[in-house]
Design a protein around this motif. Structure first.
Motif, PDB file in Angstrom:
ATOM      1  N   GLY A 420       0.457  -1.552   0.168  1.00 46.36           N
ATOM      2  CA  GLY A 420       0.099  -0.064  -0.050  1.00 46.36           C
ATOM      3  C   GLY A 420       0.652   1.387   0.012  1.00 46.36           C
ATOM      4  N   SER A 421       2.342   1.060  -0.002  1.00 45.21           N
ATOM      5  CA  SER A 421       3.189   2.461  -0.488  1.00 45.21           C
ATOM      6  C   SER A 421       2.857   2.813  -2.305  1.00 45.21           C
ATOM      7  CB  SER A 421       4.492   2.271  -0.132  1.00 45.21           C
ATOM      8  OG  SER A 421       4.439   1.659   0.962  1.00 45.21           O
ATOM      9  N   PHE A 422       3.745   4.045  -2.020  1.00 45.52           N
ATOM     10  CA  PHE A 422       3.594   4.883  -3.108  1.00 45.52           C
ATOM     11  C   PHE A 422       5.306   4.793  -3.844  1.00 45.52           C
ATOM     12  CE2 PHE A 422      -0.648   5.938  -1.424  1.00 45.52           C
ATOM     13  CZ  PHE A 422      -1.151   5.226  -2.131  1.00 45.52           C
ATOM     14  N   TYR A 423       5.337   4.977  -5.080  1.00 46.43           N
ATOM     15  CA  TYR A 423       6.430   4.676  -5.690  1.00 46.43           C
ATOM     16  C   TYR A 423       6.779   6.811  -5.284  1.00 46.43           C
ATOM     17  CZ  TYR A 423       7.511   1.283  -7.280  1.00 46.43           C
ATOM     18  OH  TYR A 423       7.906  -0.337  -7.395  1.00 46.43           O
ATOM     19  N   ARG A 452      -2.528   9.896  -0.840  1.00 43.04           N
ATOM     20  CA  ARG A 452      -3.482  10.224   0.064  1.00 43.04           C
ATOM     21  C   ARG A 452      -3.141  12.432  -0.072  1.00 43.04           C
ATOM     22  NH1 ARG A 452      -8.267   9.838   0.809  1.00 43.04           N
ATOM     23  NH2 ARG A 452      -8.342  11.276   2.425  1.00 43.04           N
ATOM     24  N   SER A 453      -1.597  12.914  -0.670  1.00 47.94           N
ATOM     25  CA  SER A 453      -1.046  13.661  -0.683  1.00 47.94           C
ATOM     26  C   SER A 453      -1.445  14.593  -2.264  1.00 47.94           C
ATOM     27  CB  SER A 453       0.716  13.509  -1.208  1.00 47.94           C
ATOM     28  OG  SER A 453       0.293  12.560  -1.942  1.00 47.94           O
ATOM     29  N   LEU A 454      -2.239  13.932  -3.573  1.00 46.12           N
ATOM     30  CA  LEU A 454      -2.657  14.129  -4.913  1.00 46.12           C
ATOM     31  C   LEU A 454      -4.415  15.295  -4.296  1.00 46.12           C
ATOM     32  CD1 LEU A 454      -2.394  14.571  -7.181  1.00 46.12           C
ATOM     33  CD2 LEU A 454      -4.265  12.538  -7.699  1.00 46.12           C
ATOM     34  N   LYS A 455      -3.736  16.125  -4.574  1.00 44.23           N
ATOM     35  CA  LYS A 455      -5.575  17.587  -4.198  1.00 44.23           C
ATOM     36  C   LYS A 455      -6.059  17.927  -5.662  1.00 44.23           C
ATOM     37  CE  LYS A 455      -3.701  17.598   0.044  1.00 44.23           C
ATOM     38  NZ  LYS A 455      -5.016  16.743   0.891  1.00 44.23           N
ATOM     39  N   LYS A 456      -5.212  18.015  -6.715  1.00 44.95           N
ATOM     40  CA  LYS A 456      -5.613  17.957  -7.991  1.00 44.95           C
ATOM     41  C   LYS A 456      -5.345  17.577  -8.530  1.00 44.95           C
ATOM     42  CE  LYS A 456      -3.542  22.468  -9.409  1.00 44.95           C
ATOM     43  NZ  LYS A 456      -2.820  23.622  -9.506  1.00 44.95           N
ATOM     44  N   VAL A 457      -6.276  17.372 -10.400  1.00 42.47           N
ATOM     45  CA  VAL A 457      -5.819  16.856 -11.356  1.00 42.47           C
ATOM     46  C   VAL A 457      -6.160  18.600 -12.547  1.00 42.47           C
ATOM     47  CG1 VAL A 457      -7.114  14.891 -13.092  1.00 42.47           C
ATOM     48  CG2 VAL A 457      -5.968  14.461 -10.633  1.00 42.47           C
ATOM     49  N   VAL A 458      -5.640  18.491 -13.589  1.00 39.17           N
ATOM     50  CA  VAL A 458      -5.934  19.573 -14.157  1.00 39.17           C
ATOM     51  C   VAL A 458      -5.968  18.528 -15.835  1.00 39.17           C
ATOM     52  CG1 VAL A 458      -5.183  21.491 -15.948  1.00 39.17           C
ATOM     53  CG2 VAL A 458      -4.985  21.569 -12.868  1.00 39.17           C
ATOM     54  N   VAL A 459      -6.684  18.421 -16.492  1.00 37.86           N
ATOM     55  CA  VAL A 459      -6.986  18.183 -18.069  1.00 37.86           C
ATOM     56  C   VAL A 459      -6.535  19.135 -19.024  1.00 37.86           C
ATOM     57  CG1 VAL A 459      -8.106  16.377 -19.603  1.00 37.86           C
ATOM     58  CG2 VAL A 459      -8.230  16.101 -17.014  1.00 37.86           C
ATOM     59  N   LEU A 476     -12.033  15.270  -4.796  1.00 34.68           N
ATOM     60  CA  LEU A 476     -10.238  14.998  -4.933  1.00 34.68           C
ATOM     61  C   LEU A 476     -10.697  16.466  -3.922  1.00 34.68           C
ATOM     62  CD1 LEU A 476      -8.096  15.856  -8.021  1.00 34.68           C
ATOM     63  CD2 LEU A 476      -7.736  14.178  -5.633  1.00 34.68           C
ATOM     64  N   SER A 477     -11.806  17.307  -3.880  1.00 29.86           N
ATOM     65  CA  SER A 477     -12.395  18.311  -3.094  1.00 29.86           C
ATOM     66  C   SER A 477     -12.301  17.902  -1.837  1.00 29.86           C
ATOM     67  CB  SER A 477     -13.321  18.804  -3.543  1.00 29.86           C
ATOM     68  OG  SER A 477     -14.104  18.587  -3.586  1.00 29.86           O
ATOM     69  N   LYS A 478     -13.003  16.602  -1.839  1.00 29.43           N
ATOM     70  CA  LYS A 478     -12.990  16.300  -0.080  1.00 29.43           C
ATOM     71  C   LYS A 478     -12.372  15.890   0.627  1.00 29.43           C
ATOM     72  CE  LYS A 478     -17.679  13.909  -1.546  1.00 29.43           C
ATOM     73  NZ  LYS A 478     -18.298  11.946  -1.964  1.00 29.43           N
ATOM     74  N   ARG A 479     -10.488  16.599  -0.088  1.00 30.28           N
ATOM     75  CA  ARG A 479      -9.641  15.827   0.925  1.00 30.28           C
ATOM     76  C   ARG A 479      -8.926  17.214   1.580  1.00 30.28           C
ATOM     77  NH1 ARG A 479      -5.916  11.702  -2.958  1.00 30.28           N
ATOM     78  NH2 ARG A 479      -7.301  10.353  -4.231  1.00 30.28           N
ATOM     79  N   GLY A 480      -9.906  17.993   0.943  1.00 31.69           N
ATOM     80  CA  GLY A 480      -9.419  19.652   1.566  1.00 31.69           C
ATOM     81  C   GLY A 480      -8.141  19.863   1.112  1.00 31.69           C
TER      82      GLY A 480
END
Length: 480
Positions: A420-423, A452-459, A476-480
């Motif tokens: 459950g870790s991330f590169y 959980r650090s991911l806050k924004k996806v831009v397309v 993502l908005s729910k993550r504050g």
């Protein structure tokens, strides 16, 4: 101009939808009520956001343009537009001259247009674009007249872009009419695409440019000993054939010791990659914050760059992957499929080795196509960046595997035995620019299980259904 004040000229630049100017409703359109100052700002926005960018791109690709007409097209729409255009000097401060046009268009017409543009530009800082400078034109009466018009404005020159027809044309131009002024901040020189390299002139080249901040060179061999301490942005290539060599890399390092942004691109068989030696160990790029580079250079001319303390300030890296079809179409590369697969594998390994020890915050991967396997991207690049604090990841101009590349970046993995870790555990934003075939449903699932650090996806300009993209933003908005 017609008696009604409406336009009677062809709309070369498609400023309005077809038929708009003939529609009776246009005469009562609210834009005609805008103050001339507001219209002037709109015109400047159109020039910078569309026309100038389109023209620059076209000149680099050798396309024919009618750049001198553009402001006149706006001014011919109606009397209100003409008044707004003529009261906006900056609109006329972008001057385009095609040296081949003297053979297609009446030279008196060209000179009159140019003189009118210079008059309307007033004291504005000027951007000049010269296309297809050639020796024949430099000998013509038309050129002498153009020179008499532009020479009094030289202290207003801020940016110059110039393309040359033959390798010897640059030196001929500089001997007769050097495009260097003390006020110049940006110069872009595009050499001939013939196999013979265009070499920049001698020691006096750009010597007057005391305010120079940005240089772009394509198809030019930089064999120069002069130092330009004010230059902060340097763009080299892509260049065809054996244009640049390892000597050029050494001279670049010596000539531009203060660069902050470096763009260094090359085709597979360019001189930059043929018989190249490792990056010279005695040079340092202490101020460099942003690097754009081709993978082939990381395994040839720039080998070893990351192993020394050359890049203490580097924060952003952009990798432009070569597309096999593009290389073949430009350079005639007929390598078989096996050698191409081997080259791609070597490219990825070189990129991974380069990124492994660099604590950058932004990574941009441009031009990944179907022949770059997502698993290879994950293993060679993202795994190599384990423990690096990458915050911003961009995918640009990617094709069939775009969704899988995103998954390779966001899916949890076992790192150092921990499930459950991330590169890319510190990733805060993912950007998709002009990417094809993005599966919206899978994108949602990747974001849901991502770090959980991911806050924004831009397309931007990418193939993804709007519903899925909105759902991603909601998650993502729910993550504050």
């Amino acid at each position: 101009m017609s008696e009604s004040g409406d336009s009677d000229v062809t709309d070369d630049f498609e400023l309005f939808r077809s038929g708009d100017l003939r529609d009776s409703s246009f005469s009562s359109h609210r834009i005609r009520d805008y103050p001339v100052e507001v219209l002037g700002r709109i015109f400047i926005f159109w020039r910078d956001a569309w026309w100038a960018r389109h023209l620059f791109s076209g000149v680099k690709q050798g396309h024919l343009h009618y750049g001198m007409r553009a402001p006149f097209v706006l001014a011919a729409v109606c009397r209100k537009f003409r008044l707004a255009a003529e009261r906006t000097p900056d609109l006329w401060a972008f001057i385009y001259v095609d040296f081949a046009s003297q053979h297609r268009i009446n030279t008196k017409y060209l000179s009159d247009r140019l003189e009118r543009i210079v008059t309307l530009a007033g004291t504005s800082r000027l951007t000049l674009c010269f296309q297809d400078i050639n020796t024949d034109a430099l000998r013509s009466e038309w050129f002498k007249h153009m020179q008499r018009i532009l020479d009094p404005t030289r202290r207003q020159w801020s940016e110059v872009l110039a393309s040359f027809s033959l390798p010897e044309d640059l030196a001929a131009c500089w001997k007769l009419w050097p495009l260097a002024t003390p006020t110049l901040s940006t110069i872009r020189l595009l050499g001939s695409v013939e196999e013979r390299p265009t070499t920049v002139p001698g020691s006096l080249f750009l010597a007057q440019c005391q305010a120079l901040r940005k240089i772009e060179l394509r198809n030019l061999a930089w064999i120069h000993s002069a130092v330009f301490p004010t230059v902060e942005t340097l763009s080299i290539g892509p260049s065809t054939g054996s244009i640049l060599g390892q000597t050029s890399i050494i001279h670049l390092c010596k000539s531009f010791p203060s660069i902050v942004k470096l763009r260094l691109l090359a085709f597979e068989d360019s001189g930059l990659t043929a018989h190249a030696e490792p990056f010279p160990g005695s040079f340092e790029l202490a101020h460099l914050k942003s690097l754009t580079v081709s993978p082939v250079l990381l395994r040839t001319s720039l080998v070893g760059l990351q192993h020394r303390r050359h890049l203490p300030a580097l924060m952003s890296v952009s990798i432009h992957f070569s597309n096999y079809e593009d290389v073949a179409s430009v350079d005639g590369d007929d390598d078989d499929e096996g050698s191409e697969t081997k080259r791609r594998s070597e490219d990825l390994q070189a990129v991974g080795d380069f990124l492994r020890v660099l604590p950058i915050e932004t990574l941009k991967l441009c031009g990944l196509d179907k022949d770059y396997e997502p698993l290879a991207i994950r293993n060679e690049i993202f795994e190599a960046m384990n423990k690096m604090k990458l915050k911003h990841l961009y995918f640009k101009n990617c094709t069939e595997h775009t969704t899988q590349y995103i998954g390779a970046a966001l899916r949890p993995v076992a790192v150092d035995g921990a499930e459950g870790s991330f590169y890319l555990a510190h990733l805060s934003s993912v950007h998709l620019i002009k990417c094809r075939q993005v599966d919206g449903v899978e994108m949602v699932s990747f974001v849901r299980v991502g770090p959980r650090s991911l806050k924004k996806v831009v397309v931007q300009e990418s193939d993804i259904d709007e519903e899925s993209y909105e759902y991603v933003k909601a998650l993502l908005s729910k993550r504050g």
